[in-house]
Scaffold this motif. Sequence first.
Motif, PDB file in Angstrom:
ATOM      1  N   HIS A 100       0.816  -1.223   0.000  1.00  0.00           N
ATOM      2  CA  HIS A 100       0.000   0.000   0.000  1.00  0.00           C
ATOM      3  C   HIS A 100       0.848   1.270   0.000  1.00  0.00           C
ATOM      4  N   ASP A 101       2.171   1.121   0.166  1.00  0.00           N
ATOM      5  CA  ASP A 101       3.054   2.286   0.220  1.00  0.00           C
ATOM      6  C   ASP A 101       3.974   2.372  -0.992  1.00  0.00           C
ATOM      7  N   VAL A 102       3.513   1.832  -2.121  1.00  0.00           N
ATOM      8  CA  VAL A 102       4.237   1.917  -3.391  1.00  0.00           C
ATOM      9  C   VAL A 102       3.489   2.873  -4.312  1.00  0.00           C
ATOM     10  N   PHE A 103       4.217   3.814  -4.907  1.00  0.00           N
ATOM     11  CA  PHE A 103       3.615   4.861  -5.736  1.00  0.00           C
ATOM     12  C   PHE A 103       4.341   4.918  -7.082  1.00  0.00           C
ATOM     13  N   LEU A 104       3.580   5.109  -8.150  1.00  0.00           N
ATOM     14  CA  LEU A 104       4.155   5.265  -9.481  1.00  0.00           C
ATOM     15  C   LEU A 104       4.428   6.747  -9.720  1.00  0.00           C
ATOM     16  N   ILE A 105       5.660   7.089 -10.091  1.00  0.00           N
ATOM     17  CA  ILE A 105       6.033   8.505 -10.215  1.00  0.00           C
ATOM     18  C   ILE A 105       6.554   8.866 -11.613  1.00  0.00           C
ATOM     19  N   GLU A 106       6.361   7.974 -12.559  1.00  0.00           N
ATOM     20  CA  GLU A 106       6.755   8.255 -13.937  1.00  0.00           C
ATOM     21  C   GLU A 106       5.892   7.405 -14.857  1.00  0.00           C
ATOM     22  N   GLU A 107       5.678   7.880 -16.072  1.00  0.00           N
ATOM     23  CA  GLU A 107       4.867   7.120 -17.016  1.00  0.00           C
ATOM     24  C   GLU A 107       5.425   5.710 -17.197  1.00  0.00           C
ATOM     25  N   PHE A 108       4.514   4.742 -17.213  1.00  0.00           N
ATOM     26  CA  PHE A 108       4.944   3.342 -17.251  1.00  0.00           C
ATOM     27  C   PHE A 108       3.925   2.522 -18.013  1.00  0.00           C
ATOM     28  N   ASP A 109       4.425   1.746 -18.974  1.00  0.00           N
ATOM     29  CA  ASP A 109       3.586   0.871 -19.792  1.00  0.00           C
ATOM     30  C   ASP A 109       3.838  -0.563 -19.345  1.00  0.00           C
ATOM     31  N   VAL A 110       2.902  -1.123 -18.604  1.00  0.00           N
ATOM     32  CA  VAL A 110       3.070  -2.469 -18.047  1.00  0.00           C
ATOM     33  C   VAL A 110       3.136  -3.513 -19.156  1.00  0.00           C
ATOM     34  N   SER A 111       2.263  -3.388 -20.151  1.00  0.00           N
ATOM     35  CA  SER A 111       2.240  -4.367 -21.242  1.00  0.00           C
ATOM     36  C   SER A 111       3.578  -4.397 -21.974  1.00  0.00           C
ATOM     37  N   GLU A 112       4.133  -3.242 -22.205  1.00  0.00           N
ATOM     38  CA  GLU A 112       5.437  -3.169 -22.864  1.00  0.00           C
ATOM     39  C   GLU A 112       6.525  -3.765 -21.971  1.00  0.00           C
ATOM     40  N   PHE A 113       6.477  -3.443 -20.686  1.00  0.00           N
ATOM     41  CA  PHE A 113       7.460  -3.947 -19.733  1.00  0.00           C
ATOM     42  C   PHE A 113       7.420  -5.468 -19.647  1.00  0.00           C
ATOM     43  N   HIS A 209      12.138   1.600  -7.330  1.00  0.00           N
ATOM     44  CA  HIS A 209      12.118   0.318  -8.025  1.00  0.00           C
ATOM     45  C   HIS A 209      11.865   0.508  -9.520  1.00  0.00           C
ATOM     46  N   VAL A 210      12.301  -0.476 -10.296  1.00  0.00           N
ATOM     47  CA  VAL A 210      12.029  -0.563 -11.738  1.00  0.00           C
ATOM     48  C   VAL A 210      12.467   0.724 -12.438  1.00  0.00           C
ATOM     49  N   ASP A 211      13.778   0.892 -12.538  1.00  0.00           N
ATOM     50  CA  ASP A 211      14.362   2.079 -13.182  1.00  0.00           C
ATOM     51  C   ASP A 211      13.874   3.373 -12.536  1.00  0.00           C
ATOM     52  N   GLN A 212      13.675   3.328 -11.217  1.00  0.00           N
ATOM     53  CA  GLN A 212      13.307   4.494 -10.404  1.00  0.00           C
ATOM     54  C   GLN A 212      11.939   5.068 -10.755  1.00  0.00           C
ATOM     55  N   LYS A 213      11.059   4.227 -11.267  1.00  0.00           N
ATOM     56  CA  LYS A 213       9.714   4.672 -11.622  1.00  0.00           C
ATOM     57  C   LYS A 213       8.705   4.449 -10.492  1.00  0.00           C
ATOM     58  N   PHE A 214       9.029   3.570  -9.558  1.00  0.00           N
ATOM     59  CA  PHE A 214       8.136   3.256  -8.446  1.00  0.00           C
ATOM     60  C   PHE A 214       8.811   3.655  -7.134  1.00  0.00           C
ATOM     61  N   LEU A 215       8.136   4.492  -6.374  1.00  0.00           N
ATOM     62  CA  LEU A 215       8.633   4.923  -5.065  1.00  0.00           C
ATOM     63  C   LEU A 215       7.998   4.062  -3.981  1.00  0.00           C
ATOM     64  N   HIS A 216       8.836   3.515  -3.108  1.00  0.00           N
ATOM     65  CA  HIS A 216       8.348   2.709  -1.985  1.00  0.00           C
ATOM     66  C   HIS A 216       8.717   3.403  -0.680  1.00  0.00           C
ATOM     67  N   SER A 217       7.699   3.822   0.052  1.00  0.00           N
ATOM     68  CA  SER A 217       7.911   4.422   1.374  1.00  0.00           C
ATOM     69  C   SER A 217       7.942   3.281   2.381  1.00  0.00           C
ATOM     70  N   ARG A 218       9.085   2.697   2.495  1.00  0.00           N
ATOM     71  CA  ARG A 218       9.265   1.403   3.159  1.00  0.00           C
ATOM     72  C   ARG A 218       8.711   1.365   4.589  1.00  0.00           C
ATOM     73  N   ASN A 219       7.906   0.347   4.851  1.00  0.00           N
ATOM     74  CA  ASN A 219       7.318   0.094   6.165  1.00  0.00           C
ATOM     75  C   ASN A 219       6.417   1.231   6.632  1.00  0.00           C
ATOM     76  N   ALA A 220       5.603   1.753   5.745  1.00  0.00           N
ATOM     77  CA  ALA A 220       4.649   2.798   6.145  1.00  0.00           C
ATOM     78  C   ALA A 220       3.577   2.256   7.094  1.00  0.00           C
ATOM     79  N   CYS A 221       3.357   0.938   7.082  1.00  0.00           N
ATOM     80  CA  CYS A 221       2.342   0.373   7.974  1.00  0.00           C
ATOM     81  C   CYS A 221       2.846   0.228   9.404  1.00  0.00           C
ATOM     82  N   ASN A 222       4.174   0.374   9.612  1.00  0.00           N
ATOM     83  CA  ASN A 222       4.772   0.225  10.944  1.00  0.00           C
ATOM     84  C   ASN A 222       4.501  -1.155  11.545  1.00  0.00           C
ATOM     85  N   TRP A 223       4.805  -2.197  10.761  1.00  0.00           N
ATOM     86  CA  TRP A 223       4.580  -3.565  11.240  1.00  0.00           C
ATOM     87  C   TRP A 223       5.408  -3.857  12.489  1.00  0.00           C
TER      88      TRP A 223
END
Length: 248
Positions: A100-113, A209-223
Motif C-alpha cells: 500500500h506504500d508503493v507509488f508510481l512517479i513516472e509514465e509506465f507501460d506495463v504491457s510493454e514492460f 524500483h524498476v528504473d526508479q519509476k516506483f517509489l516505496h515508502s518502506r514500512n509505512a504500515c509500521n509492522w
Amino acid sequence: MKVKIYTIAFNRPDILKYQIDSFKTYIQDDLEFHVVYDTRDNEHLEEFSRICEENNVSLHHHISQPGNTPSFYNSDAIQWTYDRFIKPDEEDFIALILDHDVFLIEEFDVSEFMDGYDLAGLIQTRGSVEYVWQGLIFFRKSSLDDLDFDFYPQAVDGQMLDSCGGTYKLLRNDKIKFKPTDVTYPDDYQGINLKDPSNSNGGYEMELHVDQKFLHSRNACNWHNGLKVTDSKKTSVLHTILSDFIEV
C-alpha cells in the motif's frame, strides 16, 4: 492488455488516495484498481470504503485471525486475493500486486514492460534460495494459471523465507520467463537527507524500483510497532516527494 492492480492495505488510509492517483496518472495501460483491506477489526473500514467509492475503485475486505506474524498476515492476504479474485477471473490480464506504500512517479507501460515475460519482481535471497519480494509483483495471468502459486512463508534448504517465500518454486520453473527488477536507495531528495533516521522512521528508507519509476515508502504500515503509525516526519517527507508528481 488490461492491467489489474491489487494493493494490500492494513492501515494508512491517509496515503491510499495518493497511491490511487499516482497509478491513474502515470500508468499507460487500461487499468482496473482493487484495494484489499486486511484487518483483524473494522478500524479503518469506513474511511477505506469512502476513499474507494470516491475514486471508483473496488474494495475487498479480508478479515484475518489474530495471533500471526506480519509476514503471515501479508502472505495470507495476497493468497486470499489470488485464490478469490485473480485465479477465477476468466479474462486474461497482467496482475500487479502492491504494498500500500508503493507509488508510481513516472509514465509506465506495463504491457510493454512485460512483453515476452510471465513474471517480474525483485529477487530476495536467503542463503542460496531466491524468491520474489511481495511489494511489487507483476505476472501474466494466463502464463501461471496451471501452476502452484504459493505466497506463504516457507522453510527451504534450511532458510526461513518471509512474505511470498513460496514464490521460490516459480523461480525454479524453467518454463516461466522471469524478469528481475531493480531497487536503489536514494541518499537525498531536494536537500532532505533520506538516510537520517528521523526522516526514515528509524532506518526504513525510501526505495526506488524498476528504473526508479516506483517509489516505496518502506514500512509505512509500521509492522514493527504493532501497526501503530508514529512516523509523522517520514510521512511529511513522503508528501514533499509526491507533491512533485501528483496533487497532495
